[in-house]
Structure formats: structure tokens, C-alpha cells
Design an enzyme around this catalytic site. Sequence first.
Site, PDB file in Angstrom:
ATOM      1  N   ARG A   1       5.006 -27.438  21.311  1.00 10.34           N
ATOM      2  CA  ARG A   1       5.332 -26.134  21.904  1.00 10.34           C
ATOM      3  C   ARG A   1       6.342 -26.244  23.046  1.00 10.34           C
ATOM      4  O   ARG A   1       7.205 -25.382  23.222  1.00 10.34           O
ATOM      5  CB  ARG A   1       4.053 -25.457  22.409  1.00 10.34           C
ATOM      6  CG  ARG A   1       3.086 -25.090  21.291  1.00 10.34           C
ATOM      7  CD  ARG A   1       1.791 -24.533  21.867  1.00 10.34           C
ATOM      8  NE  ARG A   1       2.052 -23.395  22.718  1.00 10.34           N
ATOM      9  CZ  ARG A   1       2.246 -22.152  22.269  1.00 10.34           C
ATOM     10  NH1 ARG A   1       2.179 -21.892  20.977  1.00 10.34           N
ATOM     11  NH2 ARG A   1       2.489 -21.173  23.112  1.00 10.34           N
TER      12      ARG A   1
ATOM     13  N   LEU B   1       2.754  -4.506  25.210  1.00 13.46           N
ATOM     14  CA  LEU B   1       3.304  -4.647  26.568  1.00 13.46           C
ATOM     15  C   LEU B   1       2.726  -5.827  27.335  1.00 13.46           C
ATOM     16  O   LEU B   1       3.311  -6.257  28.341  1.00 13.46           O
ATOM     17  CB  LEU B   1       3.078  -3.354  27.370  1.00 13.46           C
ATOM     18  CG  LEU B   1       3.842  -2.119  26.876  1.00 13.46           C
ATOM     19  CD1 LEU B   1       3.522  -0.913  27.748  1.00 13.46           C
ATOM     20  CD2 LEU B   1       5.362  -2.374  26.879  1.00 13.46           C
TER      21      LEU B   1
ATOM     22  N   ASP C   1       9.115 -13.811  24.176  1.00 10.96           N
ATOM     23  CA  ASP C   1       8.009 -14.318  23.353  1.00 10.96           C
ATOM     24  C   ASP C   1       8.537 -15.093  22.146  1.00 10.96           C
ATOM     25  O   ASP C   1       9.600 -14.773  21.618  1.00 10.96           O
ATOM     26  CB  ASP C   1       7.155 -13.118  22.901  1.00 10.96           C
ATOM     27  CG  ASP C   1       5.792 -13.555  22.383  1.00 10.96           C
ATOM     28  OD1 ASP C   1       5.388 -14.710  22.633  1.00 10.96           O
ATOM     29  OD2 ASP C   1       5.133 -12.734  21.719  1.00 10.96           O
TER      30      ASP C   1
ATOM     31  N   GLU D   1      13.273   2.638  27.625  1.00 10.51           N
ATOM     32  CA  GLU D   1      13.462   2.508  26.180  1.00 10.51           C
ATOM     33  C   GLU D   1      12.936   1.129  25.797  1.00 10.51           C
ATOM     34  O   GLU D   1      13.103   0.160  26.547  1.00 10.51           O
ATOM     35  CB  GLU D   1      14.951   2.603  25.826  1.00 10.51           C
ATOM     36  CG  GLU D   1      15.554   3.958  26.071  1.00 10.51           C
ATOM     37  CD  GLU D   1      14.957   5.033  25.164  1.00 10.51           C
ATOM     38  OE1 GLU D   1      14.642   4.729  23.998  1.00 10.51           O
ATOM     39  OE2 GLU D   1      14.786   6.161  25.650  1.00 10.51           O
TER      40      GLU D   1
ATOM     41  N   ASN E   1      -1.558 -16.700  31.330  1.00  8.36           N
ATOM     42  CA  ASN E   1      -0.997 -17.988  30.881  1.00  8.36           C
ATOM     43  C   ASN E   1      -1.640 -19.198  31.573  1.00  8.36           C
ATOM     44  O   ASN E   1      -1.542 -20.319  31.086  1.00  8.36           O
ATOM     45  CB  ASN E   1       0.525 -18.041  31.074  1.00  8.36           C
ATOM     46  CG  ASN E   1       1.292 -17.192  30.083  1.00  8.36           C
ATOM     47  OD1 ASN E   1       2.387 -16.704  30.365  1.00  8.36           O
ATOM     48  ND2 ASN E   1       0.736 -16.980  28.887  1.00  8.36           N
TER      49      ASN E   1
ATOM     50  N   TRP F   1       8.450 -20.805  17.392  1.00  6.90           N
ATOM     51  CA  TRP F   1       9.781 -21.366  17.064  1.00  6.90           C
ATOM     52  C   TRP F   1       9.676 -22.893  16.952  1.00  6.90           C
ATOM     53  O   TRP F   1      10.224 -23.495  16.026  1.00  6.90           O
ATOM     54  CB  TRP F   1      10.761 -20.969  18.160  1.00  6.90           C
ATOM     55  CG  TRP F   1      12.181 -21.384  17.958  1.00  6.90           C
ATOM     56  CD1 TRP F   1      13.165 -20.685  17.319  1.00  6.90           C
ATOM     57  CD2 TRP F   1      12.804 -22.594  18.421  1.00  6.90           C
ATOM     58  NE1 TRP F   1      14.350 -21.371  17.349  1.00  6.90           N
ATOM     59  CE2 TRP F   1      14.156 -22.555  18.020  1.00  6.90           C
ATOM     60  CE3 TRP F   1      12.358 -23.705  19.127  1.00  6.90           C
ATOM     61  CZ2 TRP F   1      15.061 -23.581  18.308  1.00  6.90           C
ATOM     62  CZ3 TRP F   1      13.249 -24.729  19.416  1.00  6.90           C
ATOM     63  CH2 TRP F   1      14.582 -24.658  19.002  1.00  6.90           C
TER      64      TRP F   1
ATOM     65  N   GLY G   1       6.600 -20.857  21.252  1.00  9.73           N
ATOM     66  CA  GLY G   1       5.641 -21.747  20.582  1.00  9.73           C
ATOM     67  C   GLY G   1       5.824 -21.726  19.075  1.00  9.73           C
ATOM     68  O   GLY G   1       5.895 -22.779  18.418  1.00  9.73           O
TER      69      GLY G   1
ATOM     70  N   ARG H   1      11.431  -6.950  23.867  1.00 17.26           N
ATOM     71  CA  ARG H   1      10.405  -7.963  23.563  1.00 17.26           C
ATOM     72  C   ARG H   1      10.827  -8.713  22.316  1.00 17.26           C
ATOM     73  O   ARG H   1      11.036  -8.116  21.256  1.00 17.26           O
ATOM     74  CB  ARG H   1       9.027  -7.344  23.339  1.00 17.26           C
ATOM     75  CG  ARG H   1       8.003  -8.451  23.049  1.00 17.26           C
ATOM     76  CD  ARG H   1       6.565  -7.999  23.016  1.00 17.26           C
ATOM     77  NE  ARG H   1       5.721  -9.194  22.916  1.00 17.26           N
ATOM     78  CZ  ARG H   1       4.554  -9.354  23.492  1.00 17.26           C
ATOM     79  NH1 ARG H   1       4.034  -8.390  24.201  1.00 17.26           N
ATOM     80  NH2 ARG H   1       3.873 -10.474  23.343  1.00 17.26           N
TER      81      ARG H   1
ATOM     82  N   THR I   1      -0.480 -13.952  34.395  1.00 14.82           N
ATOM     83  CA  THR I   1      -1.740 -14.445  34.992  1.00 14.82           C
ATOM     84  C   THR I   1      -2.616 -15.057  33.893  1.00 14.82           C
ATOM     85  O   THR I   1      -3.331 -16.026  34.134  1.00 14.82           O
ATOM     86  CB  THR I   1      -2.496 -13.293  35.693  1.00 14.82           C
ATOM     87  OG1 THR I   1      -2.450 -12.132  34.869  1.00 14.82           O
ATOM     88  CG2 THR I   1      -1.876 -12.949  37.032  1.00 14.82           C
TER      89      THR I   1
HETATM   90  C1  FPP Z   1       6.097 -16.953  25.423  1.00 17.49           C
HETATM   91  O1  FPP Z   1       6.180 -17.743  24.266  1.00 17.49           O
HETATM   92  C2  FPP Z   1       6.798 -17.609  26.508  1.00 17.49           C
HETATM   93  C3  FPP Z   1       6.218 -18.049  27.646  1.00 17.49           C
HETATM   94  C4  FPP Z   1       4.771 -17.899  27.921  1.00 17.49           C
HETATM   95  C5  FPP Z   1       6.972 -18.743  28.666  1.00 17.49           C
HETATM   96  C6  FPP Z   1       8.395 -18.342  28.821  1.00 17.49           C
HETATM   97  C7  FPP Z   1       9.091 -19.447  29.460  1.00 17.49           C
HETATM   98  C8  FPP Z   1      10.359 -19.802  29.263  1.00 17.49           C
HETATM   99  C9  FPP Z   1      11.288 -19.022  28.455  1.00 17.49           C
HETATM  100  C10 FPP Z   1      10.911 -21.045  29.881  1.00 17.49           C
HETATM  101  C11 FPP Z   1      10.797 -21.159  31.361  1.00 17.49           C
HETATM  102  C12 FPP Z   1      11.284 -19.977  32.103  1.00 17.49           C
HETATM  103  C13 FPP Z   1      12.280 -19.963  33.022  1.00 17.49           C
HETATM  104  C14 FPP Z   1      12.594 -18.702  33.722  1.00 17.49           C
HETATM  105  C15 FPP Z   1      13.091 -21.120  33.354  1.00 17.49           C
HETATM  106  P1  FPP Z   1       4.841 -18.283  23.622  1.00 17.49           P
HETATM  107  O2  FPP Z   1       4.623 -19.654  24.116  1.00 17.49           O
HETATM  108  O3  FPP Z   1       3.715 -17.338  23.902  1.00 17.49           O
HETATM  109  O4  FPP Z   1       5.234 -18.273  22.122  1.00 17.49           O
HETATM  110  P2  FPP Z   1       4.284 -17.984  20.886  1.00 17.49           P
HETATM  111  O5  FPP Z   1       3.853 -16.537  20.975  1.00 17.49           O
HETATM  112  O6  FPP Z   1       5.172 -18.231  19.723  1.00 17.49           O
HETATM  113  O7  FPP Z   1       3.145 -18.960  20.960  1.00 17.49           O
END
Ligand code: FPP
Length: 247
Positions: A33, A195, A20, A207, A68, A25, A23, A188, A66
Site C-alpha cells: 500500500r 464525504l 482516495d 459542487e 486513519n 492502485w 491502496g 473525490r 482522525t
Molecule cells: C486514501 O487512499 C489516501 C490516504 C489515506 C492518504 C493520502 C496520502 C497521500 C496522498 C500521500 C501523503 C500526503 C501528502 C500531502 C504528502 P487509501 O489508502 O484509503 O486507498 P484505498 O481506498 O484504495 O485503500
Amino acid sequence: MQESQLEIDPVPAHVAIIMDGNGRWAQQRKRPRLFGHKAGVDSVRAVVETAREIGVKHLTLYAFSTENWHRPGFEVKGLMSLLKTYLQVELDNMKTNEIRLDCFGQKHRLPEDVHQVLDQVMAETIDCMGMRLNLALSYGSRTEIIAGVQEIARKCSAGVLDVRDIDEQLLSDNLYSADQPDPDLLIRTGGEHRLSNFLLWQLSYAEIYFTDTMWPDFRKSQFLEAIKAFGNRQRRFGRTGGQLESK
Ligand code: FPP
């Protein structure tokens, strides 16, 4: 790749990660994003490599839930494109390093081209025995459990199973993770403490390690720090500390 020269003991057999913070970052850097997701792929590479190096046997990454699918269309498209490229670029590397790829989730909902590449990489790495890399894609734990329960119910009504056969192992056997052990450690990133519908059944005794580090900043040293923190936990599985010491 050489297995561990690093002194880490114990190494969890199965590590699961909620990646997580991509976005936020990016937003902190005034960038879109997708810039964060792109940097997140480099963290995926670093963590997969380190996990393999230290001897983790199963690594499960929550790459797309799901829920997302409800994100803006172009973010979903961008994530799918990053995923496809990652799989194409990493295939040789996975074979060289004996990494077997699997998918936990609704593969059929992925775009056709991503689905195809995923199937190809899974097929070409099926005999790799060094580490199993599970990508949770279009994954939701409640949906997974319901599908498992439905399958068991179907077998009961067909007379293949009896209601008295239903136990923890049987449900575990009807989940995506059927032939793999439950995670020992859940990480996380991104500062949230929840979760998010991830491996709810399988994480019963895991853990949990939360860190404020955003996923794009979570690389080798941050991963090793989480693994070391795991080594300092005492896992009691319902017993007392005294019982464990006298074993
Ligand atoms: C959560 O950050 C991250 C995701 C929903 C996607 C994770 C995807 C990757 C790390 C890249 C692609 C994956 C692979 C395996 C190549 P967020 O967008 O929810 O961040 P935020 O909470 O700061 O908005």
C-alpha cells in the site's frame, strides 16, 4: 510560476480534494500500500502546481483523517514519513511560488518531528499570498464542529457573547477554515461516493465531482478535466435557473 495561460473560466476559488485510491492502485499492481501512497505524493505535487498555475486561491487536501490512526502501525508511520519528506522537500518551492501552508486538524496528535516541520513550513510561508494550501491532517469534521461549538459556548457562559450572536458566520469563524472561503468544488477520486467526515459544514454549497480515477493516476490533465466540469455546472444557491439568467 506563471499564472494561467490555460483558458479556464471560471476557476473555482477554493478546491477541496478527498485523495482516495492509493491502496487499491498499489494492490492492482501487486505492490504494498505504501507504494501507492508514494505515487500519491507525486499526484499531490502535480495538483498543487496546476492549481497554482491556473489561479486557484485555496486548495484543501484530505491527507489523513482522525479515523486513519486506526490503520496498521507501519502504514501510519510510512504516511507520516512521506508527509515529513514532502514538507521538507517542498518548502523552497512553496516560497518561490508564493504558496502558504496551513493545517486543518489535530496537529498535536502528529509525531513530534512532523509537527515541528509542519510548524516551520507554516511559519516560513505565512506571508505567501499566491495560494493557500491546507493539509487536513488528523482531521475530522464532526470533531472540528464540536470544538467550534464548545468555544462559542465558553464565550457565552463567560458573558463575552450572547446566544443571539450565534449565526452561520460565527460558527464558520470558529472552524480551522475561519479566514478562508468555503470550497466551491469538492473532488473525490477512487470511485467512492461519500464525504467521509470531510468539511461537512464548509461543503454546504460546493459542487461535487466524483471520479473513478485512483489518486496516483490523478495528475494535471485529470485535475483540469474536473475544473472544466465545474465550469459547466450552474450554481443556483437555492434560486431558479430563470432567476440567475435575468440577473
Ligand atoms: C486514501 O487512499 C489516501 C490516504 C489515506 C492518504 C493520502 C496520502 C497521500 C496522498 C500521500 C501523503 C500526503 C501528502 C500531502 C504528502 P487509501 O489508502 O484509503 O486507498 P484505498 O481506498 O484504495 O485503500
